[in-house]
Every structure is written in C-alpha cells, then in structure tokens.
Scaffold this motif. Structure first.
Motif, PDB file in Angstrom:
ATOM      1  N   GLY A 248       7.861  11.755  -1.070  1.00 10.81           N
ATOM      2  CA  GLY A 248       6.595  11.486  -0.391  1.00 10.81           C
ATOM      3  C   GLY A 248       5.890  10.202  -0.780  1.00 10.81           C
ATOM      4  O   GLY A 248       4.724  10.016  -0.424  1.00 10.81           O
ATOM      5  N   VAL A 249       6.549   9.305  -1.504  1.00  7.80           N
ATOM      6  CA  VAL A 249       5.914   8.055  -1.910  1.00  7.80           C
ATOM      7  C   VAL A 249       5.963   7.052  -0.767  1.00  7.80           C
ATOM      8  O   VAL A 249       7.009   6.837  -0.159  1.00  7.80           O
ATOM      9  N   ASN A 250       4.825   6.467  -0.474  1.00  2.89           N
ATOM     10  CA  ASN A 250       4.767   5.357   0.486  1.00  2.89           C
ATOM     11  C   ASN A 250       5.157   4.092  -0.276  1.00  2.89           C
ATOM     12  O   ASN A 250       4.349   3.491  -0.989  1.00  2.89           O
ATOM     13  N   ILE A 251       6.414   3.694  -0.144  1.00  6.65           N
ATOM     14  CA  ILE A 251       6.964   2.631  -0.987  1.00  6.65           C
ATOM     15  C   ILE A 251       6.256   1.303  -0.745  1.00  6.65           C
ATOM     16  O   ILE A 251       5.897   0.584  -1.695  1.00  6.65           O
ATOM     17  N   ALA A 252       6.044   0.970   0.509  1.00  5.71           N
ATOM     18  CA  ALA A 252       5.393  -0.313   0.814  1.00  5.71           C
ATOM     19  C   ALA A 252       3.984  -0.357   0.237  1.00  5.71           C
ATOM     20  O   ALA A 252       3.573  -1.358  -0.367  1.00  5.71           O
ATOM     21  N   LEU A 253       3.231   0.734   0.403  1.00  5.85           N
ATOM     22  CA  LEU A 253       1.863   0.773  -0.116  1.00  5.85           C
ATOM     23  C   LEU A 253       1.850   0.716  -1.636  1.00  5.85           C
ATOM     24  O   LEU A 253       1.027   0.002  -2.233  1.00  5.85           O
ATOM     25  N   SER A 254       2.768   1.441  -2.271  1.00  4.43           N
ATOM     26  CA  SER A 254       2.815   1.471  -3.730  1.00  4.43           C
ATOM     27  C   SER A 254       3.151   0.097  -4.295  1.00  4.43           C
ATOM     28  O   SER A 254       2.513  -0.374  -5.244  1.00  4.43           O
ATOM     29  N   ARG A 255       4.135  -0.573  -3.704  1.00  6.75           N
ATOM     30  CA  ARG A 255       4.517  -1.898  -4.194  1.00  6.75           C
ATOM     31  C   ARG A 255       3.407  -2.917  -3.940  1.00  6.75           C
ATOM     32  O   ARG A 255       3.155  -3.787  -4.783  1.00  6.75           O
ATOM     33  N   THR A 256       2.747  -2.796  -2.805  1.00  7.82           N
ATOM     34  CA  THR A 256       1.646  -3.710  -2.525  1.00  7.82           C
ATOM     35  C   THR A 256       0.531  -3.547  -3.539  1.00  7.82           C
ATOM     36  O   THR A 256      -0.011  -4.530  -4.066  1.00  7.82           O
TER      37      THR A 256
END
Length: 352
Positions: A248-256
């Motif tokens: 469930g991790v939003n990868i793009a949001l987390s990396r941003t």
C-alpha cells in the motif's frame, strides 16, 4: 519449545533490542551535552568552567557592558556550537535518508547536486551583486541547493528509468559536474567570488550569527518533520518496490517527500556552513551498525551522531593549530577519507 513459549519470548527479545536502542540514544545525547560544554571552553583562549558559567549567565555590568569573557562565549562560541549541532543533525539525517531512498550505500547529499548548487548560487550572486555578508548570500545558497535537487529529481523522473535509484544517481552526478564547472568559471572571472568561495567551500561553523542560524534552524525543523513522516514507508521501500507497492505504499509520493526532506536538510546546512563532505556518509554507516536497518531508529541515531562528530571536529580544528584554526569541514574530510577507504577495504557497504 511450544508455540506459546515462542510467542512469549519474541516480545521480550524485541523489548530488549528496543531498550538497547533507547539506551544508546540516551548515551549519545549525554555525549552531545558534554561535547557542547567542551566547545564552550576551548579555543584560542581556554576558559575554565567557572568562566564559561560567568560568560553564559552572569548579569552584565551596566558600566562596563559585556566583559571579554561574555563576548567570547556569547558572540563566538555559543553561535558556532549551536550551528554545529543544527548542521550536524541535518547532514546526518539527510545522509541516512539519501542512502535509503537511492539504496546506494555510498551515497551522500552531494549526490543530488545540493552542494554544487549552493556553491554556484553563492559565487553567482557575489559576482552580480557584490554581496559580502553571509546573511545576504545564505538565502541564495539555499535556493541554489533546492533548485539543484529539483532538477536532479526531475531528470530522474522522466524516461525509461524513471524512479530508478541508479537513474537518480546518474542524474545527480551529471548535474553536479556541470554546476561544479560553472562555479569555477564564475569564480575565476571574479576575484571577490573566488575569495568567498575559498573560505565557504572549506565548510566552517565559525563566523555565522544567530540572524542566519535561526532561519536555517526553521528549514531544518521542517525537513526533520518531513523525514520522520516518511520513515515507515522508507522501511518498506527497502524491501523492494513491488513489495512496498503491494503493502500500500505510494512510491512516487514517498520518494518525493524523501527528496524534499533531504533538500531542506542538506540545503539549509550547506547554505549556513558550506559543503561538508563525508559526514552524512560516515554517520549513516555507524548508525546502521548500531541500530540495524530499521530507519525509525537509524535516522535519529544518524542525527545525533552527525551533531557529535561535527562538533568534535570543530573542537579539534581549534586545537591542532592554535592560535589559528582548521575549519570543521577540513577535519571531517581528514576523518572521512580514511573511514571511506576502510569501508571499501573491508567490503562493509551494507544498506537496508
């Protein structure tokens, strides 16, 4: 051993590990406090504990104003001690974060072009506007660091390799080389810019007042809040992108969010002190050795270690060439280069 026994034993082991981590953090905090006391006492003129106390808390004489001791303590040593703590925490945390987000055990904050972006901005505004006060050009240094981070992240987010840690590293290296060349071109064409760059590039916590330290601390605080919010997802990202996405991790949001945190932390520290190499790289590996790969513990440890090491290096720089000084960034590099060589020799590059 029965299932019930195993279930009972597991929490005890977890509690024991947690107690060790908490104990280690308390020890590091105590070491930091002791180092602060030493920082206030040593320098070109050594002060006794009683003199340090007088310099900090004694009421000023209305007839004589600030005494020499109060001037030394309050206008020289307190600001550089506070800045060393703030910058050390920022660089330590950002170093741990950038290694986690790139999954690259030899990454540091220079990977995003933060250092060279700040350097290019400093020499450019000095050449164009003739600034000489750190309060004038520190804001441009921060903007340059942030702009470089945005450009690197933007380049790494397009094309086939979008979101790949290797793409981020390559984009960062390309931007860093370009900005370093532009910085040198500007500096060589303007003597005043070159003179400022020679001092600023060495990385120093001296000569910066609270008019710069307080705003920088605000940016560092914002970066720390952002960083702490990303730690649970960072742990999952280091299990692999597919696993993180499945959980469930939003990868793009987390990396941003992670890149924003790194840019705020490293940009603020670099703007105030100049580029300080190796600090984030060193403390991330030491923190990982002490805490394991859990970033909820690794990042706070890296911050505390960064503050302790930068403050110790500043103290050492005051002592080794008395009555002169070596800048803290020079001492960190002298310590960091052998540390890096030992890591390579022993093959101890471990990431999450």
């Amino acid at each position: 051993m029965s299932t019930t026994a195993v279930e009972r034993a597991a929490p005890k082991g977890a509690t024991g590990a947690q107690r060790r981590r908490v104990g280690g953090a308390v020890v590091l905090a105590a070491v930091l406090v002791a180092t602060c006391a030493v920082s206030l006492a040593v320098g070109a003129r050594a002060l006794s504990p009683a003199e340090v106390w007088h310099g900090l808390f004694a009421a000023p004489d209305p007839d004589r104003g600030l005494t020499e001791i109060r001037l030394i303590v309050q206008t020289v040593r307190v600001p550089r001690t506070v800045l060393a703590i703030v910058a050390g925490i920022a660089l330590g945390v950002s170093g741990a974060l950038i290694q986690g987000y790139t999954r690259n055990p030899i990454a540091d904050t220079g990977l995003l072009g933060v250092n060279t972006g700040a350097s290019f901005a400093v020499v450019s505004v000095i050449a164009l506007f003739g600034f000489s006060d750190p309060f004038q050009y520190v804001w441009f240094a921060f903007l340059g660091a942030g702009a470089a981070g945005v450009v690197v992240f933007g380049l790494a987010s397009i094309g086939r390799g979008a979101g790949n840690p290797l793409t981020l590293a390559l984009a960062g290296q390309g931007v860093t080389v370009f900005l370093a060349a532009m910085t040198m071109a500007v500096a060589l064409s303007d003597l005043k810019s070159l003179n400022v760059l020679r001092f600023w590039n060495s990385g120093s916590v001296a000569g910066v007042g609270f008019d710069v330290i307080w705003p920088v601390t605000g940016f560092v605080a914002a970066g720390l809040v952002t960083a702490l919010a990303t730690l649970p997802s960072l742990n999952l990202l280091n299990l692999g992108a597919d696993v993180a996405r499945g959980l469930g991790v939003n990868i793009a949001l987390s990396r941003t969010a992670g890149i924003v945190a790194v840019t705020l932390l490293a940009g603020a520290a670099t703007a105030a002190c100049g580029p300080i190499a190796f600090l984030g790289l060193m403390v991330a590996h030491v923190a990982r050795y002490l805490t394991g790969p859990d970033y909820r513990w690794l990042v706070p440890y890296a911050g505390l270690l960064g503050a302790v090491i930068l403050l110790v290096c500043d103290i050492v720089g005051r002592l080794v060439v008395r009555p002169g000084e070596l800048d803290a960034g020079v001492v960190v590099s002298l310590l960091g280069a052998p540390f890096f060589a030992v890591l390579v020799w022993r093959g101890k590059f471990r990431n999450a």
